[in-house]
Design a protein around this motif. Sequence first.
Motif, mmCIF file in Angstrom:
data_model
loop_
_atom_site.group_PDB
_atom_site.id
_atom_site.type_symbol
_atom_site.label_atom_id
_atom_site.label_comp_id
_atom_site.label_asym_id
_atom_site.label_seq_id
_atom_site.Cartn_x
_atom_site.Cartn_y
_atom_site.Cartn_z
ATOM 1 N N UNK A 119 10.607 6.452 2.807
ATOM 2 C CA UNK A 119 10.328 5.036 3.102
ATOM 3 C C UNK A 119 8.855 4.659 2.890
ATOM 4 N N UNK A 120 8.632 3.685 2.040
ATOM 5 C CA UNK A 120 7.300 3.112 1.845
ATOM 6 C C UNK A 120 7.414 1.593 1.857
ATOM 7 N N UNK A 121 6.322 0.956 2.173
ATOM 8 C CA UNK A 121 6.268 -0.504 2.150
ATOM 9 C C UNK A 121 6.164 -0.959 0.700
ATOM 10 N N UNK A 122 7.192 -1.642 0.200
ATOM 11 C CA UNK A 122 7.173 -2.085 -1.200
ATOM 12 C C UNK A 122 6.842 -3.570 -1.329
ATOM 13 N N UNK A 123 6.445 -4.192 -0.228
ATOM 14 C CA UNK A 123 6.073 -5.607 -0.271
ATOM 15 C C UNK A 123 4.574 -5.731 -0.549
ATOM 16 N N UNK A 124 4.234 -6.577 -1.501
ATOM 17 C CA UNK A 124 2.829 -6.827 -1.839
ATOM 18 C C UNK A 124 2.426 -8.180 -1.281
ATOM 19 N N UNK A 125 1.328 -8.200 -0.543
ATOM 20 C CA UNK A 125 0.928 -9.414 0.155
ATOM 21 C C UNK A 125 0.122 -10.356 -0.725
ATOM 22 N N UNK A 126 -0.629 -9.834 -1.665
ATOM 23 C CA UNK A 126 -1.458 -10.679 -2.533
ATOM 24 C C UNK A 126 -1.438 -10.126 -3.951
ATOM 25 N N UNK A 127 -1.685 -10.986 -4.911
ATOM 26 C CA UNK A 127 -1.817 -10.561 -6.305
ATOM 27 C C UNK A 127 -3.304 -10.414 -6.610
ATOM 28 N N UNK A 128 -3.885 -9.408 -6.019
ATOM 29 C CA UNK A 128 -5.317 -9.146 -6.176
ATOM 30 C C UNK A 128 -5.480 -7.752 -6.750
ATOM 31 N N UNK A 129 -6.317 -7.609 -7.765
ATOM 32 C CA UNK A 129 -6.386 -6.346 -8.489
ATOM 33 C C UNK A 129 -6.914 -5.214 -7.632
ATOM 34 N N UNK A 130 -7.866 -5.492 -6.742
ATOM 35 C CA UNK A 130 -8.375 -4.434 -5.867
ATOM 36 C C UNK A 130 -7.302 -3.991 -4.876
#
Length: 321
Positions: free
Chosen positions: A131-142
């Motif tokens: 299990x890993x968190x596959x949700x991305x909160x922002x589209x930021x390269x860093x």
Amino acid sequence: MTAIHLWDELFNEPFPDISITLNQQGTAVALTYLLAHIWKTRYPLWRDEARFLQVSSLIHHLQNSYGGGPEAAMTPLQVDCLRVYLTLGQRYAELFPDNTTWQADITTLDEERLSTAVSDFLTAVDRDYFPVDDELWVEDIEYLAGRLETIDLIPQGHELNFDFTDDLDEFEEPLRTLLALVREEESEDLPDIELYGLSETIAELPLPPPVRDNLPALVQMVTHSTGNVWLDWSYGDLAQGGVSLPEWCPDNVAFLKEEWAAAQSFLAKEKALIHWVNADRPTRLAAVRGALYLAYVFSKKGVRHETGPRYPHRLSRSNAA
């Protein structure tokens, strides 16, 4: 000259005929041409560890000393995106070497497409590894680069941190009873019982097989004493800085995958006991509570104390608080 030498080693064509000034700015421009061609040809740099490390070092140099310019073949943002693209290729090569289609949707080096690609990778890990968190909160390269550096795993341990605990009514029996005991919440059905170390006593008692075979595992789970990193840590432990997230590397992935496989027997026993109790809750919950009290009596009225830290093991082999 480093860029030209690498070009000669990677590609069967001459370096572009451009005017290169022998200074820091000229060197940076030459490096952008090398990086742009790696992207243009979709060169699988991750297959060559030595070259991968060398190019990664050049990218790091550009990120820390280059502000871009009209002569360059890539903007600073594109250089950052290429770093994420190459790291993603490395992760796929390590975990999904047979996947040759992940690059298809990355048609341009931008944050939107890389966000989708990183999310797809994390979803595949969650499906096939652990299990890993596959949700991305922002589209930021860093931010995307960080998600490929450390494993945002989802611990499965029952929450004991009062800042993060759910109401006990959210849980099914007998889990609710056990959590009430370990959280030291008042109960009219049982006296205060110290659960730590009680699982061994329960396993030795003449109890109905569903209780004898499954209750010890559930006691270990709610007391975070399974010896399994997935079950002995909770979200609250991560949020409070109780453990550092492990880095993405083959050793850590193999270790976490092995631990996740081992956790399945505990989770299956928890599920089996919950199902058994709720098939005849009044009678069977009483049997579980009776087993806890009997074990309490046999262990000298529950006078048991921890002899070491509650978390004797580490979350990962390389990076634990």
